[in-house]
Design an enzyme around this catalytic site. Structure first.
Site, short mmCIF file in Angstrom:
data_model
loop_
_atom_site.label_atom_id
_atom_site.label_comp_id
_atom_site.label_asym_id
_atom_site.label_seq_id
_atom_site.Cartn_x
_atom_site.Cartn_y
_atom_site.Cartn_z
N SER A 59 24.26 16.63 -49.12
CA SER A 59 22.92 16.08 -49.24
C SER A 59 21.86 17.14 -49.53
O SER A 59 20.75 17.10 -49.01
CB SER A 59 22.54 15.32 -47.96
OG SER A 59 21.48 14.43 -48.19
N SER A 67 17.89 9.97 -48.26
CA SER A 67 18.82 10.63 -49.19
C SER A 67 19.77 9.68 -49.92
O SER A 67 20.51 10.13 -50.80
CB SER A 67 19.65 11.67 -48.43
OG SER A 67 18.89 12.84 -48.22
N LYS A 115 19.86 9.74 -53.66
CA LYS A 115 20.71 10.62 -54.46
C LYS A 115 21.85 9.89 -55.17
O LYS A 115 22.49 10.46 -56.06
CB LYS A 115 21.24 11.73 -53.57
CG LYS A 115 20.13 12.67 -53.09
CD LYS A 115 20.53 13.53 -51.91
CE LYS A 115 19.34 14.36 -51.45
NZ LYS A 115 19.52 14.97 -50.14
#
Length: 427
Positions: free
Chosen positions: A150, A95, A98
């Site tokens: 997230s 993640s 991102k």
């Protein structure tokens, strides 16, 4: 006898309650371990690697699958690497993907724009903010759901809204990679789930993060501990608590993003500012992400000092071109992290703006001086002219110059030598 069995029954009930409470506590703790995109079933495989710090050396200890690890600490404004291990190794990043998703969205969209949640953003695998089809969200609120909680679904919703489609947005992400001159990064998706060609390096991800932290909108989002999304006619009120524990556990922490999948292992990008020096730390596939980032940044903060090596307006170099003298100066203060007793050498070259209108007014930004270490661009500084320039040939001549820059730092004092030549180009 009846009293005996009654007491025994009560003890059994109390024991059962205690067991249930203990199991509930253990489940909560396990859920905290798998903070992001976890799709692991069965035994906990997050113990695959541990990186232990011993002074200046690091030992990689294998306790599971034979996966590589990497880490880097760099200073944000100059991109100077202060500590590293396997910094250019290509690995998955979960993640922490991102970070680029948020940066591309912020740079290409009005954050207050209202969008409807696309069907493909509903029920996305992994961590989620539980978006529903046709809900109305602002890009800003989706970004907080992306970076604090997230949300993989938030990533897809943003991608469709900003890029027209997930594939279109991913192309934007990869174009940004090219713009930043990074060679060890490629994105397959906006959320960090496994992809065969979805990878980065600790160094590349740190550079992406450094550029992102120069954007105030991004910096505000990742430094927020709690965010409230106001209810509207399509969804209720949401409260987003930031999963990044560094914000509450580390002095000066101001970002950025956690990450985990079974393929990537535990990942973390941290940032912190102390005494005017902003650091970025990236760890990939390291179990103790918080401990490793904390010790890495502590070491860098302890060893390096932000030193002013050039002041705005001070003459950097004088050149003689076609019998005339031209002085160029820095357009801003130049600060570099230096270690006590260090002797640093960098290569530099001039990148002049040949498209500017002539003649140039005194004090115009005429280009940049770029500083390189091992052919890797670290940082640049705008340069201005002290004398009027009325010939494009002067700018072209300046672009031909290359140089060496040496700076030493000891006992709070700096000494530097800046020398340039025409790089073999004849006048």
């Amino acid at each position: 006898m009846n009293r005996y069995f009654s007491i025994k029954s009560v003890c059994k009930i109390i024991t059962a309650i205690l067991v249930i409470l203990l199991l509930n506590f253990l489940i909560i703790q396990l859920n905290q371990v798998f903070e992001d995109n976890s799709t692991v079933s069965g035994s906990n495989k997050a113990w695959e690697k541990i990186l232990t710090t011993k002074g200046d050396s690091r030992d990689f200890l294998d306790v599971g699958a034979n996966k590589a690890q990497s880490m880097v600490v760099l200073e944000e404004s100059t991109l100077r690497v202060l500590d590293e291990s396997n910094k250019d190794l290509r690995l998955e990043m979960a993640s922490t993907t991102k970070i680029m998703t948020a940066l591309v969205a912020i740079e290409n969209c009005d954050l207050d724009k209202q969008v409807e949640v696309a069907d493909e953003a509903v029920g996305v695998e992994g961590s989620s903010i539980y978006l529903k089809y046709n809900e109305i969200w602002t890009i800003r609120d989706l970004l907080y759901g992306l970076m604090l909680r997230s949300g993989n679904d938030a990533a897809v919703a943003i991608a469709v809204a900003v890029g027209g489609s997930v594939d279109g947005f991913v192309n934007m992400m990869n174009k940004k990679v090219e713009q930043l001159g990074l060679s060890n990064t490629h994105f397959d998706n906006p959320n960090g789930l496994h992809g065969d060609t979805h990878y980065t390096s600790a160094y590349d991800l740190a550079v992406i993060s450094a550029f992102a932290m120069r954007n105030e909108e991004f910096k505000n989002i990742v430094g927020t501990k709690m965010y409230t999304v106001a209810a509207n006619e399509t969804h209720p009120t949401y409260y987003f608590a930031n999963k990044n524990k560094m914000l509450t556990q580390y002095d000066g922490a101001n970002g950025i993003k956690t990450g985990y999948t079974k393929d990537s292992g535990r990942c973390l990008v941290s940032s912190a500012e102390r005494n005017g020096m902003q650091l970025i730390c990236v760890v990939l596939n390291i179990y103790d992400t918080y401990g490793t980032c904390s010790s890495g940044m502590d070491k860098a903060f302890g060893e390096y000092t932000p030193v002013e090596v050039g002041k705005k307006g001070s003459v950097l170099q004088s050149f003689e071109i076609d019998g005339k003298r031209y002085d160029i100066a820095l357009d801003n203060d130049l600060v570099l992290p230096l270690k006590e007793g260090e002797n640093l050498g960098l290569n530099c070259k001039f990148n002049m703006n040949e498209s500017m209108e002539l003649p140039t007014a005194i004090g115009s930004i005429i280009g940049k001086i770029e500083f390189y270490d091992d052919n890797r661009l670290l940082f640049s500084a705008n340069i201005v002219n002290i004398n009027e320039i009325n010939d494009i040939g002067v700018l072209r001549a300046l672009s031909a110059y290359v140089g060496d820059w040496r700076v030493s730092y000891a006992n709070g004092a700096i000494e530097q030598i800046f020398s340039v030549d025409r790089g073999g180009v004849k006048a």
